[in-house]
Motif scaffolding. Sequence first.
Motif, short mmCIF file in Angstrom:
data_model
loop_
_atom_site.label_atom_id
_atom_site.label_comp_id
_atom_site.label_asym_id
_atom_site.label_seq_id
_atom_site.Cartn_x
_atom_site.Cartn_y
_atom_site.Cartn_z
N THR A 210 0.84 -0.95 0.10
CA THR A 210 -0.12 0.09 -0.26
C THR A 210 1.07 1.37 0.03
OG1 THR A 210 -1.75 -1.48 1.14
CG2 THR A 210 -1.60 1.19 1.41
N SER A 211 0.44 2.31 -0.69
CA SER A 211 1.49 3.61 -1.04
C SER A 211 0.63 4.84 -0.84
CB SER A 211 1.77 3.41 -2.24
OG SER A 211 2.82 2.45 -2.73
N VAL A 212 0.93 5.66 0.17
CA VAL A 212 0.02 6.71 0.33
C VAL A 212 0.50 7.62 -0.76
CG1 VAL A 212 -0.03 8.38 2.55
CG2 VAL A 212 -0.30 6.01 3.22
N ASP A 213 -0.44 8.66 -0.94
CA ASP A 213 -0.55 9.61 -2.05
C ASP A 213 -0.38 11.13 -1.10
OD1 ASP A 213 0.33 8.21 -4.68
OD2 ASP A 213 -1.83 8.34 -5.31
N ALA A 214 -1.26 11.58 -0.17
CA ALA A 214 -1.76 12.14 0.29
C ALA A 214 -2.21 12.41 1.22
CB ALA A 214 -2.71 12.64 -0.86
N VAL A 215 -2.04 12.85 2.50
CA VAL A 215 -2.40 12.95 3.96
C VAL A 215 -3.42 13.96 4.01
CG1 VAL A 215 -1.91 12.56 6.66
CG2 VAL A 215 -0.54 11.41 4.80
N GLU A 216 -4.31 13.39 4.57
CA GLU A 216 -5.14 14.90 5.07
C GLU A 216 -5.61 14.50 6.63
OE1 GLU A 216 -9.13 14.28 3.58
OE2 GLU A 216 -7.77 14.46 1.08
N ALA A 217 -6.26 16.22 6.82
CA ALA A 217 -6.65 15.91 8.90
C ALA A 217 -7.68 14.53 9.78
CB ALA A 217 -7.03 17.51 8.70
N THR A 218 -7.86 14.16 9.17
CA THR A 218 -8.91 13.14 8.98
C THR A 218 -8.58 11.95 7.88
OG1 THR A 218 -10.88 13.52 7.88
CG2 THR A 218 -10.75 14.42 10.54
N ARG A 219 -7.71 11.19 7.27
CA ARG A 219 -7.83 10.15 6.78
C ARG A 219 -6.29 10.67 5.53
NH1 ARG A 219 -11.99 10.89 0.86
NH2 ARG A 219 -11.21 12.53 0.43
N VAL A 220 -6.07 9.14 5.20
CA VAL A 220 -4.61 9.02 4.21
C VAL A 220 -5.36 8.57 3.14
CG1 VAL A 220 -2.83 7.58 3.98
CG2 VAL A 220 -3.10 8.74 5.80
N LEU A 221 -5.23 9.05 1.62
CA LEU A 221 -5.52 9.09 0.23
C LEU A 221 -4.21 7.80 -0.14
CD1 LEU A 221 -6.73 12.09 -0.74
CD2 LEU A 221 -7.89 10.34 0.23
N CYS A 222 -4.73 6.77 -0.49
CA CYS A 222 -4.05 5.73 -1.30
C CYS A 222 -3.67 5.61 -2.55
CB CYS A 222 -4.20 4.26 -0.51
SG CYS A 222 -4.16 4.31 1.25
N ALA A 223 -2.39 5.00 -3.16
CA ALA A 223 -2.06 5.24 -4.55
C ALA A 223 -3.42 4.50 -5.48
CB ALA A 223 -1.52 4.95 -5.37
N ASP A 224 -4.15 3.74 -4.65
CA ASP A 224 -5.10 2.47 -5.94
C ASP A 224 -6.39 3.34 -5.60
OD1 ASP A 224 -5.71 1.78 -2.70
OD2 ASP A 224 -5.88 -0.16 -2.81
N GLY A 225 -6.07 4.78 -5.09
CA GLY A 225 -8.00 5.32 -4.38
C GLY A 225 -8.19 5.26 -3.23
N THR A 226 -7.98 4.00 -2.64
CA THR A 226 -8.48 3.89 -1.37
C THR A 226 -8.82 4.92 -0.33
OG1 THR A 226 -8.37 1.50 -1.55
CG2 THR A 226 -8.44 2.47 0.82
N ALA A 227 -9.94 5.25 0.21
CA ALA A 227 -9.35 6.41 1.42
C ALA A 227 -9.81 5.69 3.23
CB ALA A 227 -10.79 7.93 1.89
N LEU A 228 -8.80 5.69 3.34
CA LEU A 228 -8.57 4.86 5.36
C LEU A 228 -8.43 6.21 6.29
CD1 LEU A 228 -5.13 2.94 4.41
CD2 LEU A 228 -7.67 2.21 4.19
N ALA A 229 -9.88 5.80 6.58
CA ALA A 229 -9.52 7.26 7.93
C ALA A 229 -8.47 6.74 9.46
CB ALA A 229 -11.20 6.40 8.83
N SER A 230 -8.90 8.00 9.17
CA SER A 230 -7.77 8.33 10.69
C SER A 230 -7.11 9.40 11.68
CB SER A 230 -5.84 8.13 9.99
OG SER A 230 -4.90 8.62 11.14
N ASP A 231 -7.29 8.85 12.85
CA ASP A 231 -7.24 10.17 13.98
C ASP A 231 -6.56 10.85 14.37
OD1 ASP A 231 -10.52 10.04 14.34
OD2 ASP A 231 -9.75 7.40 15.13
N ALA A 232 -5.09 10.04 13.91
CA ALA A 232 -3.94 9.92 14.25
C ALA A 232 -2.78 9.35 13.27
CB ALA A 232 -3.63 10.27 15.47
#
Length: 398
Positions: A210-232
């Motif tokens: 899994t590769s991460v393309d971007a980090v947002e305040a409440t989630r991480v966007l992966c290269a395959d288009g998946t968005a993973l929710a994250s509190d930290a």
Amino acid sequence: MKHRIVVLGAGYAGAYVAGNLARRLSPKDTVITVVNAVPDFVQRMRLHQLAAGRDIEAPQLADVFAGTGIRLRLARVTAVDPERQVVTVGGGDELGHDTLGYDTLVYALGSHGAGHVVPGAAEHAFDVSARPSALRLRERLDGLGQGARVLVVGDGLTGIEAATEIAESRPGLSVALIARGELGARLAAGARGHLRRACDRLGITVLEHTSVDAVEATRVLCADGTALASDATVWTAGFAVGPIAAAGGLEVTENGQIIVDRTMRSVSHPNVYAVGDSAHAMGDNGRPLPMSCASAGYTGRQAIEAIVGRLTGRTVATTKLVYAYNHISLGRRDAILQLVDDEGRAKPTYLGGRQPARIKAGILGMALWATSHPTYGMPKRKHRLAPTPDTTAERMIA
């Protein structure tokens, strides 16, 4: 006039080099100044523990260097000019900027997290590469409720240690570890199995390939288009060195490390030495030494021998430059000790469980003690400088 030795940085490498130079060189001929941005010694190898909630000792550098004759300057290094042989500092114990002249410079400013290359990582992710950032992560974790999601990006040694420490210390959180490839790919098969069992035991979700393309305040966007929710989100995917050496005209690698010869001396400026993560040093196996505490010790020891030898007119001794193992903590009571060969590849032999955990704890304790007693165990005789210190000759002994 006394020979001015300036050491930039008081981490594992800088404090070690400064203390031992003070023990071996006569104060009648030399004056040693250490420049550091903060007043305490940072146990960088334990910052993931600090972030997870442990109390980690931080000795005051004034106490560390007490009685050594070393001058401590609390300031941030902003520039190095090797042509004029001056260092610009500011934002520390005095307002504005000031310059320090040197005759010999030891560059030990270390490295920092490399998250700035991914959009949003610098703004939204936490890291454990420095004490302030580790404390910010700790504060964030303190404010999370039961079941909150923590994403650790990067499955190198730091990422594995951070994920397992957080999961063990804070079992109410949901911890996931994002690996670009196979988890523990650089480990032997047996060690990989031990690592997976540790993650299962601690309830860590492992996301491989899994590769991460971007980090947002409440989630991480992966290269395959998946968005993973994250509190930290904790960013541990690599380290980089600062731009100061390159901006000053020192010859550096693409990632900013100072290129040094076998004695840790800059190939472009012979009165500048680099140690620790700041140095691009070739090990005895012909491969660059990795950024690590072990490399800090080996490069520091070689720099000490080179500086003392050249300044006092003695032959420069060659010390070992090796990297023999990876030591990974898996929480407080588990660890992996993985032996590596001359090519940096994992050997089939490894240790896992409580024994390597106790060994790792012992190494951390010894590293702190050695830093807090920088002149212990070295020859008591202080060498006088040669009438004309040697800064060019390559007389060396193995």
